[in-house]
Design a protein around this motif. Structure first.
Motif, mmCIF file in Angstrom:
data_model
loop_
_atom_site.group_PDB
_atom_site.id
_atom_site.type_symbol
_atom_site.label_atom_id
_atom_site.label_comp_id
_atom_site.label_asym_id
_atom_site.label_seq_id
_atom_site.Cartn_x
_atom_site.Cartn_y
_atom_site.Cartn_z
ATOM 1 N N THR A 55 0.868 -1.182 0.000
ATOM 2 C CA THR A 55 0.000 0.000 0.000
ATOM 3 C C THR A 55 0.900 1.224 0.000
ATOM 4 O OG1 THR A 55 -1.753 -1.112 1.238
ATOM 5 C CG2 THR A 55 -1.746 1.273 1.331
ATOM 6 N N ASN A 56 0.597 2.190 -0.855
ATOM 7 C CA ASN A 56 1.263 3.487 -0.764
ATOM 8 C C ASN A 56 0.225 4.589 -0.904
ATOM 9 O OD1 ASN A 56 0.847 3.683 -3.595
ATOM 10 N ND2 ASN A 56 2.801 2.637 -3.965
ATOM 11 N N PRO A 74 4.483 7.438 -6.424
ATOM 12 C CA PRO A 74 3.702 7.618 -5.184
ATOM 13 C C PRO A 74 4.324 8.709 -4.309
ATOM 14 C CG PRO A 74 4.241 5.297 -5.552
ATOM 15 C CD PRO A 74 4.995 6.079 -6.577
ATOM 16 N N ALA A 75 3.488 9.385 -3.507
ATOM 17 C CA ALA A 75 3.993 10.449 -2.629
ATOM 18 C C ALA A 75 4.675 9.866 -1.391
ATOM 19 C CB ALA A 75 2.851 11.371 -2.217
ATOM 20 N N ILE A 76 4.058 8.878 -0.781
ATOM 21 C CA ILE A 76 4.658 8.236 0.406
ATOM 22 C C ILE A 76 4.558 6.730 0.242
ATOM 23 C CG2 ILE A 76 4.818 8.188 2.924
ATOM 24 C CD1 ILE A 76 2.719 10.259 3.116
ATOM 25 N N THR A 77 5.670 6.084 0.375
ATOM 26 C CA THR A 77 5.664 4.626 0.365
ATOM 27 C C THR A 77 5.778 4.132 1.810
ATOM 28 O OG1 THR A 77 8.057 4.558 0.233
ATOM 29 C CG2 THR A 77 6.861 4.580 -1.856
ATOM 30 N N ALA A 78 5.523 2.864 1.993
ATOM 31 C CA ALA A 78 5.663 2.286 3.336
ATOM 32 C C ALA A 78 7.110 2.432 3.811
ATOM 33 C CB ALA A 78 5.239 0.826 3.314
ATOM 34 N N GLU A 79 8.063 2.357 2.857
ATOM 35 C CA GLU A 79 9.488 2.471 3.221
ATOM 36 C C GLU A 79 9.759 3.857 3.823
ATOM 37 O OE1 GLU A 79 8.428 1.142 0.287
ATOM 38 O OE2 GLU A 79 8.904 -0.866 0.993
ATOM 39 N N GLN A 80 9.217 4.896 3.177
ATOM 40 C CA GLN A 80 9.428 6.256 3.709
ATOM 41 C C GLN A 80 8.809 6.401 5.096
ATOM 42 O OE1 GLN A 80 7.956 7.900 -0.115
ATOM 43 N NE2 GLN A 80 9.008 9.726 0.608
ATOM 44 N N ALA A 81 7.643 5.818 5.260
ATOM 45 C CA ALA A 81 6.981 5.899 6.565
ATOM 46 C C ALA A 81 7.803 5.175 7.616
ATOM 47 C CB ALA A 81 5.585 5.286 6.472
ATOM 48 N N ARG A 82 8.379 4.050 7.217
ATOM 49 C CA ARG A 82 9.214 3.281 8.161
ATOM 50 C C ARG A 82 10.413 4.109 8.600
ATOM 51 N NH1 ARG A 82 8.615 -1.433 4.164
ATOM 52 N NH2 ARG A 82 6.666 -2.249 4.934
ATOM 53 N N GLU A 83 11.057 4.781 7.643
ATOM 54 C CA GLU A 83 12.228 5.611 7.978
ATOM 55 C C GLU A 83 11.831 6.734 8.925
ATOM 56 O OE1 GLU A 83 15.288 5.320 7.619
ATOM 57 O OE2 GLU A 83 15.482 3.745 6.113
ATOM 58 N N ALA A 84 10.731 7.430 8.600
ATOM 59 C CA ALA A 84 10.297 8.563 9.428
ATOM 60 C C ALA A 84 9.976 8.079 10.839
ATOM 61 C CB ALA A 84 9.072 9.228 8.808
ATOM 62 N N PHE A 85 9.331 6.931 10.912
ATOM 63 C CA PHE A 85 8.932 6.390 12.212
ATOM 64 C C PHE A 85 10.161 5.990 13.024
ATOM 65 C CE2 PHE A 85 7.613 2.774 14.873
ATOM 66 C CZ PHE A 85 6.580 3.361 15.569
ATOM 67 N N ARG A 86 11.090 5.360 12.352
ATOM 68 C CA ARG A 86 12.278 4.847 13.042
ATOM 69 C C ARG A 86 13.126 6.005 13.578
ATOM 70 N NH1 ARG A 86 17.233 1.700 11.617
ATOM 71 N NH2 ARG A 86 17.346 2.937 9.726
ATOM 72 N N HIS A 87 13.305 7.040 12.741
ATOM 73 C CA HIS A 87 14.159 8.146 13.166
ATOM 74 C C HIS A 87 13.588 8.871 14.364
ATOM 75 C CE1 HIS A 87 16.128 8.198 9.017
ATOM 76 N NE2 HIS A 87 16.871 7.568 9.889
#
Ligand code: BMA
Length: 333
Positions: A55-56, A74-87
């Motif tokens: 899902t993106n 896509p504007a936000i991928t799950a990978e980007q969300a994972r990075e933002a969350f982790r940081h």
């Protein structure tokens, strides 16, 4: 007709998207400097049952609110969300912590673009509040504790505070069933949230026998904050059409409520009938049938209100009404 479904619905379909797309639905919409911006959920690479490969969130732009031009990626991928969350939040839980992000809502508040979105994590479903300047990079401002979905931010500060509507789902405390309600919290800075209050119990909505939740971010009117809700009616004797879900029996309706302009946690009006019911083919037939899920609401200068909603978890549709007619539906509790 008090509210009209657009004759060209659905206004957004997977075939239009220039990258892999399966079901495109549950979109947040805002109007910024005359341009409509839509952030939509895209479940892609269908596997089987209710499972997709990923899902993106995709971005589409429009000059009239009906015809859309898609960004190439896509504007936000799950990978980007994972990075933002982790940081910002959970370094020790690693990249596998976030499963997917979905059901975004957009609010622009003092020029700051805020995106509220649900995130499935290994430790529960959370509401995430992101900010962005360009829909390319995102900063995670705060997350809710689980389980909380459907977070929606008011488009202005009220009494010098940010306010959100939200939908926690307390399984034990509410007797184990799906009787979930609309709550609200406020914050001085988008990070620290508190003063949480129950806004509307699901038992107060006559066309729900199950759960309710906030839908599109509220709009300011003379009479108060006008806002949509979604309301679920479950009937086990009536299996609904759903190519992605063999035991689907929950119909989703759009409802409407009015909140006090200075005390947005206080309901001053509620429509007693559904605002939108699933009764056309694109709402009845799809991944999950009979689902109407509003995520965007725009008040135009001439009083027209555009309501954008996910239809059957498959596409995005549009309905319009005059703001005065919507306000007239909201009766005191
Ligand atoms: C809710 C959410 C929405 C979805 C709806 C109907 O619980 O998952 O994303 O549109 O169910 O399937």
């Amino acid at each position: 007709m008090l509210i009209q479904k657009y004759s060209g619905n659905p206004i957004l379909r997977a075939e239009q998207v220039p990258y892999p797309a399966g079901c495109v639905f549950n979109a947040g919409v805002t109007k910024l400097n005359g341009e409509y911006l839509m952030l939509f959920r895209n479940d892609y690479d269908y596997i089987s049952g209710a499972t997709f490969g990923g899902t993106n969130l995709g971005l589409a732009r429009s000059s009239n609110g009906v015809d859309w031009i898609f960004d190439p990626e896509p504007a936000i991928t799950a990978e980007q969300a994972r990075e933002a969350f982790r940081h910002s939040h959970a370094e020790r839980y690693g990249l596998e912590e976030i499963g997917r992000i979905y059901d975004p809502r957009i609010s622009v508040i003092d020029g700051l673009i805020c995106v509220c979105t649900a995130m499935d994590t290994k430790h529960g479903v959370i509401g995430a509040m992101l900010t962005t300047e360009d829909f390319k990079s995102f900063e995670l401002m705060s997350i809710s504790t689980p389980d909380n979905r459907n977070m929606v931010l008011f488009p202005e500060k009220i009494n010098d505070h940010y306010y959100r509507l939200e939908r926690p789902f307390p399984v034990y405390g509410r007797g184990g069933g799906e009787a979930f309600d609309i709550w609200s919290s406020c914050s001085p800075d988008l990070k620290f949230w508190g003063d949480s209050r129950l806004v509307l119990g699901s038992e107060e909505v006559p066309y729900s026998n199950c759960k309710i939740g906030p839908a599109a971010p509220p709009i300011r009117t003379q009479a108060g904050w006008l806002t949509t809700i979604h309301a679920v009616y479950k009937d086990e004797s009536r299996p609904l059409k759903a190519w992605g879900d063999q035991v689907w029996n929950k119909a989703y309706y759009a409802g409407l409520m009015l909140l006090d302009i200075n005390d947005p946690q206080k309901v001053i009006g509620l429509a007693r009938e559904p605002l939108l019911s699933p009764d056309t083919s694109y709402e009845i037939d799809g991944f999950r049938g009979e689902v109407i899920f509003p995520g965007g609401m725009i008040l135009e200068d001439d009083g027209e209100v555009k309501i954008y909603y996910g239809a059957a978890d498959t596409s995005v549709a549009l309905a319009t009404a005059h703001v005065d007619n919507l306000l007239a539906l909201c009766k005191p509790l």
